[in-house]
Design a protein around this motif. Structure first.
Motif, PDB file in Angstrom:
ATOM      1  N   ILE A   1     -15.089  -1.032  -6.020  1.00 61.50           N
ATOM      2  CA  ILE A   1     -14.267  -2.015  -6.728  1.00 61.50           C
ATOM      3  C   ILE A   1     -13.004  -1.335  -7.243  1.00 61.50           C
ATOM      4  CG2 ILE A   1     -14.159  -3.586  -8.698  1.00 61.50           C
ATOM      5  CD1 ILE A   1     -17.159  -3.958  -8.463  1.00 61.50           C
ATOM      6  N   VAL A   2     -11.867  -1.977  -6.985  1.00 65.69           N
ATOM      7  CA  VAL A   2     -10.591  -1.402  -7.396  1.00 65.69           C
ATOM      8  C   VAL A   2      -9.782  -2.427  -8.189  1.00 65.69           C
ATOM      9  CG1 VAL A   2     -10.517   0.127  -5.383  1.00 65.69           C
ATOM     10  CG2 VAL A   2      -9.395  -2.121  -5.292  1.00 65.69           C
ATOM     11  N   ARG A   3      -8.854  -1.883  -8.970  1.00 67.06           N
ATOM     12  CA  ARG A   3      -7.906  -2.732  -9.691  1.00 67.06           C
ATOM     13  C   ARG A   3      -6.601  -2.728  -8.902  1.00 67.06           C
ATOM     14  NH1 ARG A   3      -8.552  -6.177 -13.844  1.00 67.06           N
ATOM     15  NH2 ARG A   3      -9.726  -4.585 -15.026  1.00 67.06           N
ATOM     16  N   TYR A   4      -6.181  -3.914  -8.450  1.00 61.20           N
ATOM     17  CA  TYR A   4      -4.944  -4.025  -7.677  1.00 61.20           C
ATOM     18  C   TYR A   4      -3.808  -4.327  -8.643  1.00 61.20           C
ATOM     19  CZ  TYR A   4      -1.567  -5.524  -4.162  1.00 61.20           C
ATOM     20  OH  TYR A   4      -0.444  -5.644  -3.363  1.00 61.20           O
ATOM     21  N   GLN A   5      -2.858  -3.411  -8.759  1.00 55.37           N
ATOM     22  CA  GLN A   5      -1.790  -3.557  -9.735  1.00 55.37           C
ATOM     23  C   GLN A   5      -0.830  -4.690  -9.394  1.00 55.37           C
ATOM     24  OE1 GLN A   5      -0.627   0.749  -9.797  1.00 55.37           O
ATOM     25  NE2 GLN A   5      -0.882   0.533 -12.009  1.00 55.37           N
ATOM     26  N   GLY A   6      -0.839  -5.102  -8.136  1.00 55.48           N
ATOM     27  CA  GLY A   6       0.057  -6.185  -7.746  1.00 55.48           C
ATOM     28  C   GLY A   6      -0.207  -7.472  -8.499  1.00 55.48           C
ATOM     29  N   ASP A   7      -1.481  -7.784  -8.768  1.00 53.60           N
ATOM     30  CA  ASP A   7      -1.818  -8.987  -9.524  1.00 53.60           C
ATOM     31  C   ASP A   7      -2.763  -8.713 -10.696  1.00 53.60           C
ATOM     32  OD1 ASP A   7      -4.213  -8.479  -8.286  1.00 53.60           O
ATOM     33  OD2 ASP A   7      -4.141 -10.214  -6.950  1.00 53.60           O
ATOM     34  N   GLY A   8      -3.164  -7.452 -10.880  1.00 55.33           N
ATOM     35  CA  GLY A   8      -4.015  -7.087 -11.994  1.00 55.33           C
ATOM     36  C   GLY A   8      -5.468  -7.470 -11.827  1.00 55.33           C
ATOM     37  N   LYS A   9      -5.872  -7.924 -10.627  1.00 54.67           N
ATOM     38  CA  LYS A   9      -7.232  -8.396 -10.394  1.00 54.67           C
ATOM     39  C   LYS A   9      -8.103  -7.315  -9.765  1.00 54.67           C
ATOM     40  CE  LYS A   9      -5.543 -13.130  -9.739  1.00 54.67           C
ATOM     41  NZ  LYS A   9      -5.423 -14.273  -8.797  1.00 54.67           N
ATOM     42  N   LEU A  10      -9.428  -7.538  -9.840  1.00 54.47           N
ATOM     43  CA  LEU A  10     -10.389  -6.611  -9.249  1.00 54.47           C
ATOM     44  C   LEU A  10     -10.810  -7.111  -7.877  1.00 54.47           C
ATOM     45  CD1 LEU A  10     -12.725  -5.885 -12.305  1.00 54.47           C
ATOM     46  CD2 LEU A  10     -10.935  -4.400 -11.381  1.00 54.47           C
ATOM     47  N   TYR A  11     -10.921  -6.150  -6.957  1.00 56.47           N
ATOM     48  CA  TYR A  11     -11.343  -6.477  -5.593  1.00 56.47           C
ATOM     49  C   TYR A  11     -12.439  -5.513  -5.157  1.00 56.47           C
ATOM     50  CZ  TYR A  11      -7.170  -9.412  -5.197  1.00 56.47           C
ATOM     51  OH  TYR A  11      -6.225 -10.389  -5.381  1.00 56.47           O
ATOM     52  N   LYS A  12     -13.365  -6.023  -4.351  1.00 59.20           N
ATOM     53  CA  LYS A  12     -14.476  -5.225  -3.850  1.00 59.20           C
ATOM     54  C   LYS A  12     -14.332  -5.038  -2.350  1.00 59.20           C
ATOM     55  CE  LYS A  12     -19.551  -5.117  -3.828  1.00 59.20           C
ATOM     56  NZ  LYS A  12     -20.771  -5.834  -4.267  1.00 59.20           N
ATOM     57  N   SER A  13     -14.382  -3.762  -1.919  1.00 57.47           N
ATOM     58  CA  SER A  13     -14.212  -3.464  -0.499  1.00 57.47           C
ATOM     59  C   SER A  13     -15.411  -3.957   0.313  1.00 57.47           C
ATOM     60  CB  SER A  13     -14.042  -1.963  -0.296  1.00 57.47           C
ATOM     61  OG  SER A  13     -13.960  -1.638   1.073  1.00 57.47           O
ATOM     62  N   LYS A  14     -15.123  -4.621   1.427  1.00 55.26           N
ATOM     63  CA  LYS A  14     -16.187  -5.160   2.282  1.00 55.26           C
ATOM     64  C   LYS A  14     -16.529  -4.221   3.437  1.00 55.26           C
ATOM     65  CE  LYS A  14     -15.568  -9.553   3.286  1.00 55.26           C
ATOM     66  NZ  LYS A  14     -14.847 -10.815   3.660  1.00 55.26           N
ATOM     67  N   VAL A  15     -15.710  -3.183   3.605  1.00 55.76           N
ATOM     68  CA  VAL A  15     -15.919  -2.267   4.734  1.00 55.76           C
ATOM     69  C   VAL A  15     -15.786  -0.827   4.274  1.00 55.76           C
ATOM     70  CG1 VAL A  15     -15.056  -3.948   6.416  1.00 55.76           C
ATOM     71  CG2 VAL A  15     -13.472  -2.313   5.349  1.00 55.76           C
ATOM     72  N   ALA A  16     -16.321   0.065   5.081  1.00 56.17           N
ATOM     73  CA  ALA A  16     -16.164   1.499   4.802  1.00 56.17           C
ATOM     74  C   ALA A  16     -14.813   1.958   5.338  1.00 56.17           C
ATOM     75  CB  ALA A  16     -17.293   2.275   5.457  1.00 56.17           C
ATOM     76  N   GLY A  17     -14.248   3.004   4.719  1.00 58.23           N
ATOM     77  CA  GLY A  17     -12.968   3.535   5.181  1.00 58.23           C
ATOM     78  C   GLY A  17     -11.853   2.514   5.072  1.00 58.23           C
ATOM     79  N   ASN A  18     -11.854   1.771   3.994  1.00 62.44           N
ATOM     80  CA  ASN A  18     -10.902   0.674   3.813  1.00 62.44           C
ATOM     81  C   ASN A  18      -9.521   1.211   3.415  1.00 62.44           C
ATOM     82  OD1 ASN A  18      -9.586  -1.717   3.238  1.00 62.44           O
ATOM     83  ND2 ASN A  18     -11.320  -2.600   2.141  1.00 62.44           N
ATOM     84  N   VAL A  19      -8.523   0.959   4.275  1.00 66.00           N
ATOM     85  CA  VAL A  19      -7.161   1.403   4.000  1.00 66.00           C
ATOM     86  C   VAL A  19      -6.218   0.215   3.838  1.00 66.00           C
ATOM     87  CG1 VAL A  19      -7.487   3.591   5.198  1.00 66.00           C
ATOM     88  CG2 VAL A  19      -6.636   1.601   6.457  1.00 66.00           C
TER      89      VAL A  19
END
Length: 232
Positions: free
Chosen positions: A199-217
């Protein structure tokens, strides 16, 4: 004579009067303050008419003012010696603390590659400042630069123009928000890509997102197939 007294002499049994010439009453600055050990040494002419005290160490008469000044000077010297000793003790304690701290830093740096990025900010004291003066950095090491922490992405010898902020192939920024979520930064490759379910914080909108795949770029808002929105 009402305006004269005998020299007051003090011994182990108390005050005694010694048979020396009468002294002016004005010489007595306090009861029993004129002389200490029993002495037959006459008061010198240069002290005539002045309050006097007997210095047992030098076995001479001195002016009462000089005796007080000497006493104060001795106390000041003693206080200075005590202060110097205290400073020396404090310096030794500081050196011992620094030695222990340096040992802790060395131990932590040795295992830096095993310390999760999330825990790195809590050990900020242990990470050395980045240097561009030909320092050999090993993959996994952590360094501080311009108020931020960076993890070394690959073994290399530093150069002045290979700044952590300008060489993403060599350093990856360690950044977390106040809630402990990793702040999304565009990965430079597989070495700093996001893991599945991370789970990461995306500074573009301030929201949290959870990666659905490995090696997510991928960027969270650019491809919904790679990220799930966790919080609005």
């Amino acid at each position: 004579m009402a305006d004269t007294i005998k020299a007051v002499l003090i011994n182990s049994t108390g005050h005694t009067y010694h048979d020396i010439p009468d002294l002016p009453k004005s010489w007595e600055i306090a009861p029993g303050r004129l002389a200490y050990p029993l002495t037959e040494t006459p008061v010198p002419d240069n002290l005539a008419g002045k309050p006097v005290d007997y210095d047992g160490a030098s076995q001479t008469w001195v002016s009462a003012e000089a005796a007080v000044a000497n006493e104060l000077a001795a106390k000041a010297q003693e206080a200075a010696a005590q202060a110097q000793q205290a400073a020396s003790d404090a310096q030794a304690q500081t050196a011992a603390v620094n030695k222990t701290l340096d040992g802790a830093k060395s131990s932590i740096q040795t295992i830096a590659s095993t310390i999760p990025d999330k825990a790195a900010p809590g050990l900020a004291f242990a990470w050395p400042a980045w240097s561009g003066a030909g320092v050999k950095y090993t993959k996994g090491q952590i360094v501080s630069y311009s108020g931020q922490l960076y993890r070394v992405a690959q073994d290399h010898t530093s150069q002045a123009d290979w700044l952590p902020t300008a060489t993403a192939a060599l350093y990856s920024l360690i950044a977390y928000d106040s809630q402990g979520y990793r702040i999304w930064i565009k990965p430079t490759g597989a070495q700093d890509a996001y893991a599945k379910d991370e789970i990461v914080r995306y500074q573009g909108d301030g929201k949290l997102y959870k990666s659905k795949v490995a090696g997510n770029v991928w960027e969270p808002t650019k491809d919904g197939a790679q990220w799930d929105l966790v919080s609005a």
